[in-house]
Design an enzyme around this catalytic site. Structure first.
Site, mmCIF file in Angstrom:
data_model
loop_
_atom_site.group_PDB
_atom_site.id
_atom_site.type_symbol
_atom_site.label_atom_id
_atom_site.label_comp_id
_atom_site.label_asym_id
_atom_site.label_seq_id
_atom_site.Cartn_x
_atom_site.Cartn_y
_atom_site.Cartn_z
ATOM 1 C CB ILE A 99 -1.584 0.064 -6.585
ATOM 2 C CG1 ILE A 99 0.001 0.398 -6.036
ATOM 3 C CG2 ILE A 99 -1.561 -1.306 -7.174
ATOM 4 C CD1 ILE A 99 0.652 -0.603 -5.088
ATOM 5 C CB THR A 151 -0.753 -7.545 -6.120
ATOM 6 O OG1 THR A 151 -1.591 -6.684 -6.241
ATOM 7 C CG2 THR A 151 -0.765 -8.793 -7.028
ATOM 8 C CB SER A 152 -1.855 -5.429 -0.962
ATOM 9 O OG SER A 152 -1.774 -4.595 -0.317
ATOM 10 N NE ARG A 153 3.794 -5.145 2.712
ATOM 11 C CZ ARG A 153 4.274 -4.616 1.524
ATOM 12 N NH1 ARG A 153 3.669 -5.362 0.638
ATOM 13 N NH2 ARG A 153 5.079 -3.723 1.189
ATOM 14 C CG ASP A 205 3.340 -10.914 -6.015
ATOM 15 O OD1 ASP A 205 4.184 -11.678 -6.524
ATOM 16 O OD2 ASP A 205 3.948 -9.541 -5.487
ATOM 17 C CD GLU A 209 5.830 -11.881 1.521
ATOM 18 O OE1 GLU A 209 4.735 -11.891 0.915
ATOM 19 O OE2 GLU A 209 6.297 -10.767 1.239
ATOM 20 C CG HIS A 254 6.592 -9.556 -2.178
ATOM 21 N ND1 HIS A 254 6.318 -9.332 -0.746
ATOM 22 C CD2 HIS A 254 6.249 -8.321 -2.808
ATOM 23 C CE1 HIS A 254 5.797 -7.932 -0.589
ATOM 24 N NE2 HIS A 254 5.944 -7.234 -1.539
ATOM 25 C CD GLN A 255 7.130 -12.782 -10.406
ATOM 26 O OE1 GLN A 255 7.208 -13.851 -10.163
ATOM 27 N NE2 GLN A 255 7.322 -12.022 -11.675
ATOM 28 C CB ALA A 256 3.257 -7.212 -7.638
ATOM 29 C CG PHE A 257 8.709 -4.935 -6.280
ATOM 30 C CD1 PHE A 257 8.472 -6.446 -5.558
ATOM 31 C CD2 PHE A 257 9.996 -4.470 -6.544
ATOM 32 C CE1 PHE A 257 9.463 -6.969 -5.258
ATOM 33 C CE2 PHE A 257 11.260 -5.177 -6.160
ATOM 34 C CZ PHE A 257 10.877 -6.411 -5.481
HETATM 35 P P1 NAD Z 1 -1.813 4.046 -1.274
HETATM 36 O O1 NAD Z 1 -1.554 4.437 0.043
HETATM 37 O O2 NAD Z 1 -1.954 5.103 -2.523
HETATM 38 O O3 NAD Z 1 -3.368 3.486 -1.232
HETATM 39 C C1 NAD Z 1 -4.089 2.650 -0.216
HETATM 40 C C2 NAD Z 1 -5.588 2.869 -0.135
HETATM 41 O O4 NAD Z 1 -6.082 2.258 0.841
HETATM 42 C C3 NAD Z 1 -5.908 4.499 0.199
HETATM 43 O O5 NAD Z 1 -6.804 4.819 -0.809
HETATM 44 C C4 NAD Z 1 -6.363 4.289 1.532
HETATM 45 O O6 NAD Z 1 -7.294 5.248 1.761
HETATM 46 C C5 NAD Z 1 -7.065 2.944 1.378
HETATM 47 N N1 NAD Z 1 -7.228 2.504 2.950
HETATM 48 C C6 NAD Z 1 -6.291 2.343 4.016
HETATM 49 N N2 NAD Z 1 -6.817 1.934 5.014
HETATM 50 C C7 NAD Z 1 -8.079 1.463 4.689
HETATM 51 C C8 NAD Z 1 -8.969 0.568 5.577
HETATM 52 N N3 NAD Z 1 -8.767 0.296 6.965
HETATM 53 N N4 NAD Z 1 -10.175 0.360 4.744
HETATM 54 C C9 NAD Z 1 -10.482 1.202 3.708
HETATM 55 N N5 NAD Z 1 -9.321 1.523 2.783
HETATM 56 C C10 NAD Z 1 -8.254 1.843 3.278
HETATM 57 O O7 NAD Z 1 -0.789 2.734 -1.452
HETATM 58 P P2 NAD Z 1 -0.657 2.264 -2.963
HETATM 59 O O8 NAD Z 1 0.564 2.613 -3.286
HETATM 60 O O9 NAD Z 1 -1.709 1.989 -3.824
HETATM 61 O O10 NAD Z 1 -0.263 0.678 -2.269
HETATM 62 C C11 NAD Z 1 -1.094 -0.170 -1.847
HETATM 63 C C12 NAD Z 1 -0.243 -1.436 -0.936
HETATM 64 O O11 NAD Z 1 0.231 -2.092 -1.758
HETATM 65 C C13 NAD Z 1 0.870 -0.985 -0.104
HETATM 66 O O12 NAD Z 1 0.503 -0.778 1.215
HETATM 67 C C14 NAD Z 1 1.657 -2.252 0.019
HETATM 68 O O13 NAD Z 1 1.226 -3.042 1.055
HETATM 69 C C15 NAD Z 1 1.056 -2.962 -1.423
HETATM 70 N N6 NAD Z 1 2.071 -3.040 -2.258
HETATM 71 C C16 NAD Z 1 2.876 -4.369 -2.861
HETATM 72 C C17 NAD Z 1 3.744 -4.513 -3.874
HETATM 73 C C18 NAD Z 1 4.170 -5.845 -4.282
HETATM 74 O O14 NAD Z 1 5.337 -5.901 -4.805
HETATM 75 N N7 NAD Z 1 3.265 -6.962 -4.128
HETATM 76 C C19 NAD Z 1 4.579 -3.277 -4.020
HETATM 77 C C20 NAD Z 1 3.949 -2.100 -3.608
HETATM 78 C C21 NAD Z 1 3.187 -2.130 -2.580
#
Ligand code: NAD
Length: 339
Positions: A154, A231-233, A257, A262, A294-297
């Site tokens: 992402i 938009t992650s967690r 998001d 939540e 939490h609608q980004a996806f």
């Molecule tokens: P991904 O695994 O492709 O990328 C995560 C990156 O974070 C990797 O490059 C990894 O090396 C890095 N990382 C992990 N731990 C780390 C640390 N301690 N320090 C530095 N870098 C670190 O994952 P992605 O598909 O890009 O998704 C990322 C996050 O997005 C997911 O874990 C999820 O929580 C979140 N997400 C949110 C939604 C939403 O609707 N809001 C939807 C999907 C995913």
């Protein structure tokens, strides 16, 4: 296989039924999975959960008692699952390791544009026949520095889009991506990224190492007037520290998001209730804070891919095949809540 889908909204049912094509026996309940509702899973070998479902050890124990063998998530993140307990109990846990990274990256960009150009405020104003521009001043994204925390699937798409706007890119990740370096990204320490970025966007998973990554200490590194997007967690940010920073203007805008608490709020209509969470209630009052549930996806493409993967996970499990979506506790150090 017989599958109980928890936290099922009408769109989940629609996409899962389309992907399933009658292969598995799907049952849907709107309620979230928690100690009080785990009884519903009795005699279902498979349950399908989402981000708000509680998959902590006590719930997992009850699932096993009810003869559940597979938990397949409709999400990438799995911080709500106690994987060590699942391993101990012999439960297989699968997720959707990858689906449209564009859905989340594009949404993060959407929040940035709305916050910067105050589109959310302009929309309300014009509905009230107020066509004044006062208070709606934004800035050009071109030439600004964007800090990307987590440059995985992402984060990489997000970086490419921001590069298209003419932004300078800073990155923070355990692994560096050559294609992003070729784009001009400079990898830095987290503190350097925070201190030099006009906009910071979080795209790392929630783990014990990243829990409250933005806290009262790290927030002090932020450049004066920075914009912060998550938009992650939710638990990547200690949301309480945002309030004084917003009041002082150190943070010019915040887009969320996701929110640590939540699970008590999101994916339901609470419009006739009094919010008991004082932190989110205060954050909602800031005109320069944009919160979404939490609608980004939530795009057609992402929902289609998620549903197809869930069905594939169940079919693979049924025929004894493993796939890359299977989660193992030894691969990731995970506790259920990081508290
Ligand atoms: P991904 O695994 O492709 O990328 C995560 C990156 O974070 C990797 O490059 C990894 O090396 C890095 N990382 C992990 N731990 C780390 C640390 N301690 N320090 C530095 N870098 C670190 O994952 P992605 O598909 O890009 O998704 C990322 C996050 O997005 C997911 O874990 C999820 O929580 C979140 N997400 C949110 C939604 C939403 O609707 N809001 C939807 C999907 C995913």
């Amino acid at each position: 296989m017989k599958v109980l889908v928890y936290s099922a909204r009408p769109y989940d049912e629609r996409f899962l039924r389309e992907a399933n094509q009658g292969q598995h026996e799907l049952h849907f309940v709107e309620t979230r999975l928690e100690r009080q509702t785990v009884i519903l899973a009795k005699d279902f070998p498979v349950i399908c959960g989402f981000v708000e479902d509680d998959l902590s050890a006590p719930v997992l124990r009850q699932l096993v008692k009810g003869k559940t063998r597979l938990i397949t998530l409709r999400s990438t993140g799995f911080n709500n699952v106690d994987l060590e307990a699942a391993d101990r109990l012999g439960l297989t846990v699968m997720r959707v390791a990858a689906y449209s990274p564009y859905s989340i990256a594009e949404f993060a960009v959407g929040i940035i544009l709305s916050l910067n150009r105050k589109i959310h405020r302009a929309y309300q104003r014009v509905r009230d026949n107020n066509f004044l521009l006062d208070g709606l001043l934004g800035f050009d994204l071109h030439g600004k520095t964007v800090g990307v925390v987590g440059t995985g699937k992402i984060g990489a798409v997000f970086s490419q889009i921001m590069h298209g706007f003419g932004c300078h890119l800073l990155g923070y990740d355990l692994r560096q991506k050559p294609e992003l370096i070729a784009l001009g990204m400079r990898y830095t320490s987290l503190n350097e990224l925070l201190s030099q970025s006009d906009i910071i966007s979080l795209h790392i998973p929630l783990t014990p190492e990243t829990y409250h990554l933005i806290n009262h200490e790290t927030i002090a590194f932020l450049k004066e007037g920075a914009m912060l997007i998550n938009t992650s967690r939710g638990a990547l940010i200690d949301a309480r520290v945002l309030i004084p920073s917003l009041k002082r203007g150190r943070l010019s805008a915040v887009g969320l998001d996701v929110y640590e608490e939540e699970s008590h709020l999101y994916f339901r209509d609470l419009s006739d209730k009094i919010l008991q969470d004082d932190v989110i209630a205060r954050l909602i009052t800031f005109p320069n804070v944009l919160i979404t549930g939490h609608q980004a996806f939530f795009t057609r493409e992402a929902e289609t891919e998620i549903a197809a993967t869930v069905v594939q996970n169940i079919s693979d499990f049924a025929s004894g095949r493993t796939n890359a979506n299977t989660l193992k506790a030894e691969k990731v150090l995970v506790s259920s809540r990081y508290k």
